[in-house]
Design a protein around this motif. Structure first.
Motif, PDB file in Angstrom:
ATOM      1  N   GLY A  63       0.779  -1.237   0.000  1.00 11.52           N
ATOM      2  CA  GLY A  63       0.000   0.000   0.000  1.00 11.52           C
ATOM      3  C   GLY A  63       0.803   1.275   0.000  1.00 11.52           C
ATOM      4  O   GLY A  63       0.225   2.364  -0.092  1.00 11.52           O
ATOM      5  N   LEU A  65       2.220   3.090  -2.181  1.00 12.53           N
ATOM      6  CA  LEU A  65       2.160   3.055  -3.643  1.00 12.53           C
ATOM      7  C   LEU A  65       3.377   3.624  -4.372  1.00 12.53           C
ATOM      8  O   LEU A  65       3.863   3.024  -5.326  1.00 12.53           O
ATOM      9  N   HIS A  85       1.353  -3.068  -5.790  1.00 19.18           N
ATOM     10  CA  HIS A  85      -0.092  -2.904  -5.607  1.00 19.18           C
ATOM     11  C   HIS A  85      -0.734  -2.538  -6.950  1.00 19.18           C
ATOM     12  O   HIS A  85      -0.186  -1.750  -7.718  1.00 19.18           O
ATOM     13  N   ASN A  87      -3.076  -0.553  -7.610  1.00 18.22           N
ATOM     14  CA  ASN A  87      -3.306   0.896  -7.716  1.00 18.22           C
ATOM     15  C   ASN A  87      -2.070   1.616  -8.232  1.00 18.22           C
ATOM     16  O   ASN A  87      -2.160   2.723  -8.758  1.00 18.22           O
ATOM     17  N   VAL A 112      -2.795  -8.828  -4.061  1.00 19.38           N
ATOM     18  CA  VAL A 112      -3.844  -7.973  -3.510  1.00 19.38           C
ATOM     19  C   VAL A 112      -5.191  -8.469  -4.013  1.00 19.38           C
ATOM     20  O   VAL A 112      -5.441  -8.517  -5.216  1.00 19.38           O
ATOM     21  N   ASP A 116      -7.180  -6.076  -0.150  1.00 20.84           N
ATOM     22  CA  ASP A 116      -6.380  -6.564   0.978  1.00 20.84           C
ATOM     23  C   ASP A 116      -5.256  -7.470   0.500  1.00 20.84           C
ATOM     24  O   ASP A 116      -5.355  -8.119  -0.548  1.00 20.84           O
ATOM     25  N   GLU A 132       5.353  -1.680   3.190  1.00 24.10           N
ATOM     26  CA  GLU A 132       3.962  -1.290   3.411  1.00 24.10           C
ATOM     27  C   GLU A 132       3.898   0.088   4.056  1.00 24.10           C
ATOM     28  O   GLU A 132       4.864   0.555   4.679  1.00 24.10           O
ATOM     29  N   ASN A 133       2.758   0.742   3.884  1.00 24.10           N
ATOM     30  CA  ASN A 133       2.500   2.023   4.535  1.00 24.10           C
ATOM     31  C   ASN A 133       2.511   1.823   6.052  1.00 24.10           C
ATOM     32  O   ASN A 133       1.857   0.921   6.574  1.00 24.10           O
ATOM     33  N   GLU A 136      -0.686   1.224   8.003  1.00 28.47           N
ATOM     34  CA  GLU A 136      -1.432  -0.031   7.832  1.00 28.47           C
ATOM     35  C   GLU A 136      -0.917  -1.085   8.814  1.00 28.47           C
ATOM     36  O   GLU A 136      -0.310  -2.085   8.426  1.00 28.47           O
ATOM     37  N   THR A 139      -1.955  -4.824   8.383  1.00 26.47           N
ATOM     38  CA  THR A 139      -1.284  -5.484   7.260  1.00 26.47           C
ATOM     39  C   THR A 139       0.169  -5.771   7.604  1.00 26.47           C
ATOM     40  O   THR A 139       0.690  -6.856   7.309  1.00 26.47           O
TER      41      THR A 139
END
Length: 377
Positions: A63, A65, A85, A87, A112, A116, A132-133, A136, A139
């Motif tokens: 996430g 991105l 991801h 996105n 993903v 999720d 990852e962010n 999060e 996650t």
């Protein structure tokens, strides 16, 4: 009083970030981890100490991105990126990075599912490190519990939400993770950012507040929803750094907020910038194509001062390797009378110097006028 955006802040901020510890996360003592000669301990931006392979050749970006582009800037490679991801994939596929380093298009998005992270699919990729962010937490915990080394990275939680400082901090993490001789772009990036900011500051000397345009960032947009960017967000930093007034943040709005057309009319911005997180293009507003929304009454639309934020190595709105160019591009739109350089030449020169890549005129046009496909997912 709001703090003035400064690329120089990134140098100090990077060190602070990497020693900061998230209050919800307990740092692990490296002495408790048994290491083989092929392993090492690195610290992520939540303060956790993570055991990883010394020279990872397989990473996955969740996430957080924009980070896949940071990896490229720091290592001059995308072959290690085995998953990103969805996105972010469309931005990558429609970016100039896909031409400079086409390995990025080989990255999987299958891990993903329904928004999720699917551990079974992620395990099939078998990454050496998963990014990852930092926000999060669920996650991060889920992936770490599966046995995959997991690194949390900060985004808008960075002090002042400074895009250059954030990107620089990610470059430092990349250097820590990859090890060995990483690209000299880490230091070069900050120097270029400082140089661009100084040029803009010098050009804006003596500019009165009444001469600064009221700026609005349209962050996400459909015919059913208008989401703008406000204070303590990247929109505020770009705006203030380039001689504009953040009309949303100045009205007390922080982060992202969904608003209606009546609120847009009250703000009545002089300039509108549309990010690459939405498929909306300037002509959708200029030609009043959006069902149920009348943009024709807004000053920026009347003056045809509506712009799509470019997309180069990555989207120019969040932290990215083209941030010095974003400063120049936006300053010129905010104050065309003060900055008369040729932006196309600036982009070509930057890419040649920074990425050792010669852009064609068509390449530059694709950067300055990105397709709506880059926002699809």
């Amino acid at each position: 009083m709001k703090k003035k955006y400064s690329a120089l802040a990134g140098i100090v901020l990077s060190a602070t970030l990497l020693t900061a510890c998230n209050s919800n996360t307990t740092a692990t003592n490296s002495e408790e981890k048994e290491l083989t000669k092929e392993e090492k301990i690195v610290k992520d931006q939540t303060g956790r100490e993570v055991k990883i392979k010394k020279d990872p050749d397989s990473i996955v970006v969740g996430g957080i991105l924009p980070y896949f582009s940071t990896w490229f800037v720091g290592t001059n490679s995308t072959k290690e990126i085995k998953g990103i991801h969805p996105n972010a994939y469309n931005a990558a596929e429609n970016s100039i990075l896909s031409k400079i380093s086409p390995d990025i298009k080989k990255a999987s998005t299958e891990f993903v599912k329904n928004g999720d992270v699917n551990i079974e699919e992620l395990s099939k990729i078998n990454p050496d490190v998963y990014f990852e962010n930092a926000t999060e937490q669920k996650t991060l915990d889920k992936v770490a519990e599966s046995g995959i080394p997991t690194m949390g990275l900060q985004t808008i939680k960075v002090e002042d939400a400074d895009p250059l400082a954030t990107f620089n901090s990610w470059l430092k993490v990349t250097s820590d993770v990859k090890g060995g001789k990483t690209s000299d772009r880490t230091e070069k990036f900050m120097k270029e950012g400082e140089k661009s900011q100084k040029m803009i500051d010098d050009g804006l000397k003596g500019t009165k507040k009444s001469e600064k345009p009221k700026v609005l960032f349209l962050h996400q947009h459909t015919d059913n929803s208008i989401v703008v960017g406000g204070g303590n967000f990247f929109s505020e930093k770009w705006t203030e750094a380039t001689g504009g007034i953040d009309v949303v943040g100045d009205d007390g709005v922080d982060g992202q907020k969904e608003v209606n057309m009546e609120q847009i009319y009250k703000w009545n911005p002089d300039k509108i910038y549309i990010t690459n997180f939405t498929e909306t293009q300037p002509n959708d507003l200029l030609k009043n194509k959006v069902s149920g929304q009348d943009w024709s009454q807004v000053k920026a639309v009347k003056d045809k001062a509506v712009y799509k934020v470019p997309l180069g190595i990555y989207r120019w709105f969040p932290p990215n390797g083209d941030a010095p160019l974003m400063l120049k591009w936006m300053a010129q739109h905010n104050h065309p009378d003060k900055f008369n350089y040729d932006m196309k030449d600036e982009i070509k020169s930057y890419y040649q110097d920074f990425y050792d890549y010669k852009l064609s005129d068509e390449d530059v046009d694709s950067i300055l006028h990105p397709s709506s496909d880059a926002a699809k997912y």
